[in-house]
Design an enzyme around this catalytic site. Structure first.
Site: not given
Ligand code: UDX
Ligand code: ADP
Length: 463
Positions: A162, A221, A277
């Site tokens: 994501e 990612k 994150c």
């Protein structure tokens, strides 16, 4: 393979918004989001969509449209797994707080529990999609658990990281820069990839949907987040130099951002990046590099975190130094507690660390944030375990409006860049404060000239 039922395990900041948008854009697919946390599911099901547990601009409207039609929130994890052809794993993967890799590696216990639950429940073939940020080669571990059930069910594992940013999650989901899907090169793997491509193709141009092998997808990612965080640490490093040399970091950012090779985004100097994150993913990258003996690679990326920690500490030190080297018993008003504007998420927010430093100096912290509750602020401070819960409680004052929070303060510190802070009646705030009235703008969002004309002593980042 046509997907008619999707299950998503984890109703958090990633799973909730992502599934709401999939449900809105794919009315033929039944989407069920499950979570172990009963309170969270009850909040998602609150009759008033404004009360859903995650604040994101535009999200409550989408939930209102799709919920009960083809979007469901439930605690019955087994049932949702059993019914779905495609299962997204969207659970939290925090940094380990114990054992090997403590403070660095991602804690995969929640992922493993999900894999075991899927293995136990599944009676038909399933596509399992990793949505949480995971260390490279996690898909392999999930596959090994799933393939050893001995019940003949076939699993395909896809990595579909994501890239949404909180505060703009809905816009990011509706028009993503790209969708990345990693899968096996086998025929079955390609079939699974296509099934997921077709879900996204309901609203995303096919040219924007990239397919790769699983490991490239997983590593992309981590790499994207590392590069983004690195830009912030780079500009923050320059901000300190600007303060010493008389340069202005905003001007420097503007000048370099006009170089098309560098580009203007993500060059805002700040009190330090937060969020669930950046730090976690870089620590994870550092851990992986170290585990392969790549010490130079590990040290290179670790510096991004070291710089960020320095930037937060530098901000609190500056407050103490400017206030004549003592903040004991002084009220310091915090505008903002969330890690960025337009979210109620506070994970790794700079505000927590700055507050902790100032409480060590016995300052009274008086906070106003438009979306964060006092309970969350207390929990954030308690999580650091710097002092007892009672002490944290005694030093923390919270208010439902900024004017009250600033009344009688010696200094105001801007920790989050909420738009409303720009439009306040700053004369009114000035009149209610101790003099000299100091402002520490950790986001460089306020009009320094205007504030100085009122009488404030203004301190920005990097000027
Ligand atoms: C990030 C990535 O952007 C996203 O692609 C990924 O999926 C998850 O991690 P997020 O953490 O939600 O998203 O927000 P982001 O906008 O990246 O901001 C992270 C932190 O950096 C915030 O604290 C923000 O205030 C700070 N920041 C951002 C700066 O200090 N300066 C900038 O120029 C940009
Ligand atoms: P993210 O930002 O990655 O979405 P959150 O912490 O907001 O992270 O959300 C993750 C959610 O996953 C939490 O609500 C947590 O309760 C849920 N969760 C974790 N493990 C499981 C599990 N085994 N089954 C169902 N839900 C889980």
């Amino acid at each position: 393979m046509k997907i008619t039922k999707i299950c998503c395990i984890g109703a958090g900041y990633v799973g909730g918004p992502t599934m709401a948008v999939i449900a809105q854009k794919c009315p033929d697919i039944q989407v069920t989001v499950v979570d172990l946390n009963e309170k969270r599911i009850a909040d998602w099901n609150d009759p008033n969509p404004e009360n859903i547990p995650i604040y994101e601009p535009g999200l409550s409207e989408i939930v209102a449209e799709a919920r009960g039609r083809n979007l469901f929130f439930s605690t019955d994890v087994d049932k949702a797994i059993d019914e779905a052809e495609m299962i997204f794993i969207s659970v939290n993967t925090p940094t380990k707080t114990y054992g090997k890799g403590k403070g660095m590696a991602a804690d995969l216990k929640y992922i493993e529990l999900c894999a075991r639950q899927i293995a136990r429940v599944a009676k038909q073939n399933k596509i399992v999609v990793e949505k949480s940020t995971l260390p490279v080669r996690t898909a392999e571990a999930i596959k090994s658990i799933l393939d050893n059930t001995g019940n003949g069910v076939q699993f395909q594992i896809l990595s579909n990281p994501e890239f949404l940013a909180e505060g703009t999650a809905v816009a990011d989901l509706l028009s993503p820069d790209r969708i990345l899907i990693g899968g096996d090169i086998t025929e079955e793997g390609q079939e699974a990839i296509n099934a997921l491509v077709n879900v996204y193709a309901n609203w995303v141009d096919k040219e924007r949907i990239l397919t790769t092998n699983v490991w490239s997808s997983e590593l992309s990612k981590l790499t994207a987040n590392a590069f983004l965080a690195q830009r912030i640490s780079s500009i923050n490093a320059m901000s300190e130099l600007c303060e010493k040399t008389g340069a202005d970091v905003n001007e420097v950012a503007r000048a370099i951002g006009m170089d098309s090779r560098i580009g203007p985004k993500f060059l805002k100097a700040s009190v330090g990046f937060g969020g669930s994150c950046f730090q976690k993913d870089i620590l994870n990258l550092v851990y992986i590099a170290k585990s392969y003996g790549l010490n130079e690679v590990a040290d290179y990326w670790e510096q991004v975190i070291i710089m960020n920690d320095h930037q937060k500490r530098r901000f609190s030190n500056k407050i103490v130094q400017t206030l004549y080297n003592t903040v004991a018993d002084k009220k310091i008003a915090f505008l903002g507690w969330a890690f960025k504007k337009d979210t109620n998420d506070t994970r790794e927010s700079a505000a927590i660390y700055v507050a902790d430093d100032l409480i060590n100096e016995q300052a009274k912290i008086s906070v106003y944030d438009p979306k964060v509750s006092r309970a969350k602020m207390q929990a954030d401070l308690n999580y650091l375990e710097t002092r007892s819960k009672e002490e944290n409680n005694d030093f923390l004052y919270t208010f439902n409006n900024a004017y009250e929070a600033c009344k009688g303060a010696h200094a105001v510190a801007v920790l989050t860049e909420w738009d409303e802070f720009r439009t306040y009646d700053w004369q009114k705030i000035y009149d209610s404060m101790h003099k000299p009235a100091f402002i520490f703008d950790g986001r460089n969002i306020l009009d320094s000239k205007h504030l100085e004309s009122i009488g404030f002593v203004y301190n920005g980042i990097g000027s």
